[in-house]
Design a protein around this motif. Structure first.
Motif, PDB file in Angstrom:
ATOM      1  N   THR A 120      49.177  15.231 -35.639  1.00 23.85           N
ATOM      2  CA  THR A 120      48.303  14.074 -35.667  1.00 23.85           C
ATOM      3  C   THR A 120      48.512  13.339 -34.337  1.00 23.85           C
ATOM      4  O   THR A 120      49.204  13.855 -33.469  1.00 23.85           O
ATOM      5  CB  THR A 120      48.589  13.165 -36.882  1.00 23.85           C
ATOM      6  OG1 THR A 120      47.644  12.100 -36.898  1.00 23.85           O
ATOM      7  CG2 THR A 120      50.002  12.575 -36.832  1.00 23.85           C
ATOM      8  N   GLY A 121      47.920  12.169 -34.182  1.00 24.81           N
ATOM      9  CA  GLY A 121      48.112  11.466 -32.915  1.00 24.81           C
ATOM     10  C   GLY A 121      47.247  10.241 -32.839  1.00 24.81           C
ATOM     11  O   GLY A 121      46.690   9.789 -33.839  1.00 24.81           O
ATOM     12  N   GLU A 122      47.125   9.709 -31.647  1.00 23.91           N
ATOM     13  CA  GLU A 122      46.244   8.570 -31.443  1.00 23.91           C
ATOM     14  C   GLU A 122      44.820   9.044 -31.707  1.00 23.91           C
ATOM     15  O   GLU A 122      44.434  10.146 -31.325  1.00 23.91           O
ATOM     16  CB  GLU A 122      46.339   8.072 -29.993  1.00 23.91           C
ATOM     17  CG  GLU A 122      47.704   7.535 -29.589  1.00 23.91           C
ATOM     18  CD  GLU A 122      48.013   6.201 -30.256  1.00 23.91           C
ATOM     19  OE1 GLU A 122      47.057   5.448 -30.543  1.00 23.91           O
ATOM     20  OE2 GLU A 122      49.199   5.933 -30.498  1.00 23.91           O
ATOM     21  N   ARG A 123      44.043   8.155 -32.331  1.00 20.70           N
ATOM     22  CA  ARG A 123      42.665   8.501 -32.689  1.00 20.70           C
ATOM     23  C   ARG A 123      41.888   9.103 -31.514  1.00 20.70           C
ATOM     24  O   ARG A 123      41.253  10.150 -31.644  1.00 20.70           O
ATOM     25  CB  ARG A 123      42.016   7.229 -33.231  1.00 20.70           C
ATOM     26  CG  ARG A 123      40.557   7.023 -32.977  1.00 20.70           C
ATOM     27  CD  ARG A 123      40.132   5.684 -33.542  1.00 20.70           C
ATOM     28  NE  ARG A 123      39.844   5.820 -34.961  1.00 20.70           N
ATOM     29  CZ  ARG A 123      38.609   5.971 -35.440  1.00 20.70           C
ATOM     30  NH1 ARG A 123      37.579   5.999 -34.639  1.00 20.70           N
ATOM     31  NH2 ARG A 123      38.402   6.088 -36.727  1.00 20.70           N
ATOM     32  N   ALA A 124      41.973   8.455 -30.346  1.00 21.09           N
ATOM     33  CA  ALA A 124      41.182   8.914 -29.196  1.00 21.09           C
ATOM     34  C   ALA A 124      41.652  10.298 -28.729  1.00 21.09           C
ATOM     35  O   ALA A 124      40.840  11.140 -28.341  1.00 21.09           O
ATOM     36  CB  ALA A 124      41.280   7.907 -28.059  1.00 21.09           C
ATOM     37  N   ASP A 125      42.963  10.518 -28.789  1.00 16.53           N
ATOM     38  CA  ASP A 125      43.509  11.805 -28.347  1.00 16.53           C
ATOM     39  C   ASP A 125      43.069  12.925 -29.286  1.00 16.53           C
ATOM     40  O   ASP A 125      42.664  14.004 -28.847  1.00 16.53           O
ATOM     41  CB  ASP A 125      45.038  11.740 -28.299  1.00 16.53           C
ATOM     42  CG  ASP A 125      45.531  10.817 -27.202  1.00 16.53           C
ATOM     43  OD1 ASP A 125      44.719  10.505 -26.291  1.00 16.53           O
ATOM     44  OD2 ASP A 125      46.692  10.395 -27.255  1.00 16.53           O
ATOM     45  N   VAL A 126      43.183  12.652 -30.589  1.00 12.72           N
ATOM     46  CA  VAL A 126      42.808  13.676 -31.560  1.00 12.72           C
ATOM     47  C   VAL A 126      41.321  14.014 -31.405  1.00 12.72           C
ATOM     48  O   VAL A 126      40.925  15.176 -31.446  1.00 12.72           O
ATOM     49  CB  VAL A 126      43.144  13.215 -33.000  1.00 12.72           C
ATOM     50  CG1 VAL A 126      42.540  14.164 -34.022  1.00 12.72           C
ATOM     51  CG2 VAL A 126      44.655  13.128 -33.182  1.00 12.72           C
ATOM     52  N   LEU A 127      40.536  12.990 -31.181  1.00 15.75           N
ATOM     53  CA  LEU A 127      39.096  13.208 -31.002  1.00 15.75           C
ATOM     54  C   LEU A 127      38.842  14.125 -29.801  1.00 15.75           C
ATOM     55  O   LEU A 127      38.015  15.034 -29.859  1.00 15.75           O
ATOM     56  CB  LEU A 127      38.403  11.860 -30.811  1.00 15.75           C
ATOM     57  CG  LEU A 127      36.892  11.877 -30.985  1.00 15.75           C
ATOM     58  CD1 LEU A 127      36.517  12.297 -32.403  1.00 15.75           C
ATOM     59  CD2 LEU A 127      36.292  10.499 -30.694  1.00 15.75           C
ATOM     60  N   LYS A 128      39.587  13.902 -28.731  1.00 19.05           N
ATOM     61  CA  LYS A 128      39.428  14.762 -27.542  1.00 19.05           C
ATOM     62  C   LYS A 128      39.755  16.216 -27.877  1.00 19.05           C
ATOM     63  O   LYS A 128      39.074  17.137 -27.433  1.00 19.05           O
ATOM     64  CB  LYS A 128      40.356  14.278 -26.413  1.00 19.05           C
ATOM     65  CG  LYS A 128      39.703  13.226 -25.537  1.00 19.05           C
ATOM     66  CD  LYS A 128      40.580  12.918 -24.322  1.00 19.05           C
ATOM     67  CE  LYS A 128      40.387  11.456 -23.942  1.00 19.05           C
ATOM     68  NZ  LYS A 128      41.619  10.773 -23.558  1.00 19.05           N
ATOM     69  N   VAL A 129      40.808  16.391 -28.643  1.00 16.11           N
ATOM     70  CA  VAL A 129      41.208  17.748 -29.020  1.00 16.11           C
ATOM     71  C   VAL A 129      40.107  18.396 -29.866  1.00 16.11           C
ATOM     72  O   VAL A 129      39.702  19.532 -29.630  1.00 16.11           O
ATOM     73  CB  VAL A 129      42.547  17.722 -29.799  1.00 16.11           C
ATOM     74  CG1 VAL A 129      42.890  19.109 -30.319  1.00 16.11           C
ATOM     75  CG2 VAL A 129      43.658  17.177 -28.917  1.00 16.11           C
ATOM     76  N   LEU A 130      39.606  17.640 -30.849  1.00 18.30           N
ATOM     77  CA  LEU A 130      38.568  18.185 -31.731  1.00 18.30           C
ATOM     78  C   LEU A 130      37.324  18.546 -30.935  1.00 18.30           C
ATOM     79  O   LEU A 130      36.703  19.590 -31.152  1.00 18.30           O
ATOM     80  CB  LEU A 130      38.222  17.179 -32.832  1.00 18.30           C
ATOM     81  CG  LEU A 130      39.364  16.822 -33.780  1.00 18.30           C
ATOM     82  CD1 LEU A 130      38.931  15.747 -34.768  1.00 18.30           C
ATOM     83  CD2 LEU A 130      39.834  18.062 -34.532  1.00 18.30           C
ATOM     84  N   GLN A 131      36.979  17.675 -30.002  1.00 13.99           N
ATOM     85  CA  GLN A 131      35.800  17.960 -29.193  1.00 13.99           C
ATOM     86  C   GLN A 131      36.017  19.185 -28.315  1.00 13.99           C
ATOM     87  O   GLN A 131      35.124  20.012 -28.168  1.00 13.99           O
ATOM     88  CB  GLN A 131      35.425  16.728 -28.361  1.00 13.99           C
ATOM     89  CG  GLN A 131      34.684  15.704 -29.212  1.00 13.99           C
ATOM     90  CD  GLN A 131      34.623  14.322 -28.594  1.00 13.99           C
ATOM     91  OE1 GLN A 131      35.389  14.014 -27.675  1.00 13.99           O
ATOM     92  NE2 GLN A 131      33.730  13.488 -29.091  1.00 13.99           N
ATOM     93  N   ALA A 132      37.222  19.293 -27.762  1.00 14.03           N
ATOM     94  CA  ALA A 132      37.510  20.439 -26.901  1.00 14.03           C
ATOM     95  C   ALA A 132      37.333  21.754 -27.659  1.00 14.03           C
ATOM     96  O   ALA A 132      36.922  22.756 -27.089  1.00 14.03           O
ATOM     97  CB  ALA A 132      38.932  20.329 -26.341  1.00 14.03           C
ATOM     98  N   PHE A 133      37.642  21.746 -28.959  1.00 13.34           N
ATOM     99  CA  PHE A 133      37.519  22.963 -29.755  1.00 13.34           C
ATOM    100  C   PHE A 133      36.195  23.016 -30.535  1.00 13.34           C
ATOM    101  O   PHE A 133      36.054  23.824 -31.462  1.00 13.34           O
ATOM    102  CB  PHE A 133      38.684  23.070 -30.745  1.00 13.34           C
ATOM    103  CG  PHE A 133      39.996  23.444 -30.097  1.00 13.34           C
ATOM    104  CD1 PHE A 133      40.164  24.682 -29.501  1.00 13.34           C
ATOM    105  CD2 PHE A 133      41.052  22.550 -30.079  1.00 13.34           C
ATOM    106  CE1 PHE A 133      41.372  25.043 -28.913  1.00 13.34           C
ATOM    107  CE2 PHE A 133      42.265  22.892 -29.496  1.00 13.34           C
ATOM    108  CZ  PHE A 133      42.430  24.136 -28.903  1.00 13.34           C
TER     109      PHE A 133
END
Lengths: 182, 533
Positions: free
Chosen positions: A124-137
């Protein structure tokens, strides 16, 4: 009622036990894993890039702990996939990334993993970071309730991923792994 | 003889229904054994993971998530002759019999012979468990929900004199006005719907336009007497749901009451929700003082380089202060940075400058946390005149303090970090433009702003959920609909981020830490970081 109905269908879909329409699709994709630091279920800081670029092939999926529909099924499927792959020469590393970082603290993830007897890494992580990861994939559909069942495999050192979109059986996933991952 | 048999059969089915309910909700068969099933063709699932409730939900009306749809499995949906009248998630097929239902559950073959998607697990149940489950499914959703009839939807709100008068007034005034407006609008919609009755969807819409009937339940005396008053009101006329409310620090009494009656309680105005988030039926705006406390602890123990100093926590010795203190202590013990001293301040007292100065001189805190009543905090600010001993950071929190009514010297204010969960408007703009426009149009702009905005949001939330539910008036379905609908909702900007999900009961999960700037109202608050504990 599948995520994909008429889209490209993997040959393995023919192996389905039930006569239902195939409900997953396999494709090849390249993703730039973002340089981001997440937190695992132990509360330890994890560099995503480093974690995924080790000397083991990886399987990644996306879940959240308050999802009671497909996430438990995906987690149970991963668990069974792990068993299907015990004899593989390269020991797979499994990673589940939460798509609900607002709620899924390390403690929540740890309890979730325990409930299933899952011994792999949950992130898990900071909301913005997780969002970046999800978008990247390409794994973000605008809302967690709109989540898609996505499983990603990558061989050690490979620059492409095998993407399984939709729900498959553990044996189907194992076959896809064996065919594509080393 | 016949009568006698019927009575026996009924007695057996009561037990059976209870056992079936447990299987449905917890995945446990008779004797407490976890049930087992196979999903996706070859994946074993057992117990809670295999429980029907995960996919078909407490209401039995199913759910649509990420392209997957679990169909409705209520009694009327399964055994009724016209599935199109039940739920949003049905397909047309012949009605189930007990035998074809058992086949669907064990082999995944629907009443009309269609193979069900492999996401629907295939269950291995013994005959007794299968019988119990089917008996329960016959009953699921078969009774009409309390508080609804052909024409009316009954809602109630709950207030008490323990809540600040401004808060109570804001809540009841907004609710009454909203309901008045809505019922006026409903008449228009009824006319329109009647005109379009020939259209395929016309009838469903007509049924969805019920008038709202609002009762205001005012609780008297100490909270120990509330359960009896609540039961009396409820027994007289059970509402479909509780909407908003303001009873001060004893909201947990209302929480328990709502759980007891499986009565949805939607977005009450409280900063002291029930301590255990366990419970299905109350959806809260936030964890209130406990959220403030956790965020303060997080900011102190992780937010700065010099986190190993002396922390002094001053809290008012009432229910809210003590709840905040306990939540803070718990969070601080996890991190254990610096040293912590805590002092309870009698709510009936206002310490003087000298009292505060003595405390500060003795403890020499680097970080001061002040969760005090307004006059107490106002008096605390007088320590600013002995600047040499001022702490480096002074934490306050929105649940206790509104900085528009406190005046302090700049040397004090510069040290303040205020925990604030609500949206901060962009420079000079209202953070809640839509709500404020409505309040102005209703000439209600003088109401206390935050509770008025919160009550209005509760109205919108229930209104939108009802529209989505069409004519499925199930209390559980209301909760399930809100769990989805309020996740990331654009319905309100009251919080910068709102998230919810199955079983989640707090909409706001983080807060700003703001610094104070000269100025008026929330324009005084300068974002200095967002914390999500």
């Amino acid at each position: 009622m599948s995520a994909q109905t008429s889209a490209a269908v993997d040959e393995h879909a023919a192996h389905r036990e039930m006569a239902a329409a195939p409900s997953y699709r396999v494709s090849r994709a390249e993703y730039a894993v973002p340089d981001i630091v997440l937190t695992d279920e132990q509360g330890q800081v994890v560099d995503l890039h480093t974690l995924l670029s080790g000397d083991r092939p990886v399987a990644v999926n996306f879940i959240f702990t308050s999802c009671t529909t497909i996430c438990p099924v995906m987690t149970a499927t991963m668990l069974q996939l792990q068993r299907e792959l015990v004899k593989e020469p390269a020991k797979p590393m499994f990673v589940s990334i939460s798509i609900d970082p607002d709620y899924d603290s390390a403690t929540m993830l740890s309890a979730y993993a325990k409930r299933f007897g899952a011994d792999w890494t949950f992130l898990t992580g900071e909301r913005a970071d997780v969002l970046k990861v999800l978008q990247a994939f390409s794994a973000w559909r605008g809302s967690k309730n709109n989540h898609a069942a996505i499983t990603l495999f990558r061989s050690v050192g490979a620059d492409h991923w095998t993407r399984v979109e939709g729900l498959a059986s553990a044996r189907q996933l194992a076959e896809i792994w064996k065919k594509n991952v080393s | 003889m016949l009568v006698c048999t019927a009575a026996v059969a009924h007695a057996a089915s009561v037990d059976s229904v209870a056992a079936g309910r447990r299987l449905y909700l917890e995945g446990l068969g008779q004797g407490g054994n976890p049930i087992v099933a196979t999903v996706q063709g070859d994946v074993a699932v057992t117990g809670a993971t295999a429980a029907c409730v995960g996919c078909h939900k407490r209401s039995g009306l199913g759910v649509s998530e990420g392209g997957q749809r679990a169909l409705a499995v209520t009694g009327p949906a399964l055994f009724g002759s016209d599935t199109s009248r039940v739920g949003n998630l049905t397909r047309s097929r012949t009605a189930y019999t007990d035998a074809t239902l058992a086949r669907a559950i064990s082999q995944g073959i629907a009443a009309d012979g269609q193979i069900l998607d492999p996401l629907m697990p295939r269950y291995r149940l013994n005959a007794e468990d299968m019988r119990a489950l089917i008996a329960f499914l016959h009953r699921l959703g078969a009774e009409p929900a309390p508080g609804v009839n052909e024409n009316e939807l009954e809602l109630a709100t709950i207030v008490s004199a323990e809540a600040p008068p401004g808060e109570r007034e804001a809540v009841t005034t907004v609710l009454r006005r909203f309901v008045e407006m809505k019922n006026g609008g409903t008449r228009q919609e009824e006319k329109r719907a009647a005109a379009s009755r020939r259209h395929a969807y016309g009838e469903k819409h007509v049924r969805a336009f019920r008038k709202w009937k609002l009762s205001v339940w005012t609780l008297d005396g100490p909270a120990s007497g509330w359960p009896a008053q609540l039961e009396a009101r409820y027994g007289g006329r059970p509402p479909f749901a509780i909407i908003s409310g303001a009873t001060g620090p004893d909201w947990p009494v209302v929480h328990e009451f709502c759980e007891r009656h499986e009565l949805p309680c939607i977005l009450p105005v409280t900063d002291l929700p029930a301590e255990s988030a366990a419970g299905n039926y109350t959806v809260y705006l936030s964890a209130g003082v406990r959220l403030d406390a956790r965020i303060t602890a997080r900011s102190i123990t992780k937010g700065y380089d010099d986190v190993d100093g002396r922390i002094l926590l001053l809290y008012v010795d009432d229910q809210r202060g003590r709840a905040a203190q306990r939540a803070f202590l718990e969070a601080w013990l996890e991190a254990r940075r610096g040293s912590l001293t805590m002092r309870a301040i009698d709510p009936g007292s206002t310490p003087t400058y000298k009292d505060w100065k003595d405390v500060i001189h003795r403890e020499r805190p680097d970080v001061l946390v002040a969760w005090l009543l307004p006059p107490q905090l106002q008096s605390l600010t007088s320590i600013a005149s002995s600047a040499g001993t001022l702490p480096r950071r002074i934490y306050t929190a929105a649940s206790f303090t509104d900085w528009s009514s406190i005046h302090a010297l700049p040397i004090f204010e510069q040290r303040v970090l205020h925990v604030y969960p609500y949206s901060l408007g962009a420079a000079g703009l209202s953070p809640f433009p839509r709500e404020e426009a409505w309040l102005r149009s209703q000439e209600l702009a003088d109401l206390e702003r935050i509770p008025a905005v919160e009550a209005l949001f509760a109205c919108h939330a229930i209104g939108e959920a009802m529209a989505d539910m069409a004519d499925n008036y199930s209390r559980d379905y209301l909760i399930e609909t809100l769990e989805h609908m309020l996740d990331g909702t654009a319905m309100t900007t009251i919080f910068p981020v709102t998230t919810l999900g199955t079983g989640q009961r707090f909409l706001a999960k983080g807060a700003y830490v703001v610094k104070l700037a000269p100025g008026q109202g929330t324009a005084r608050y300068l974002n200095s970081g967002w914390i999500q504990p």
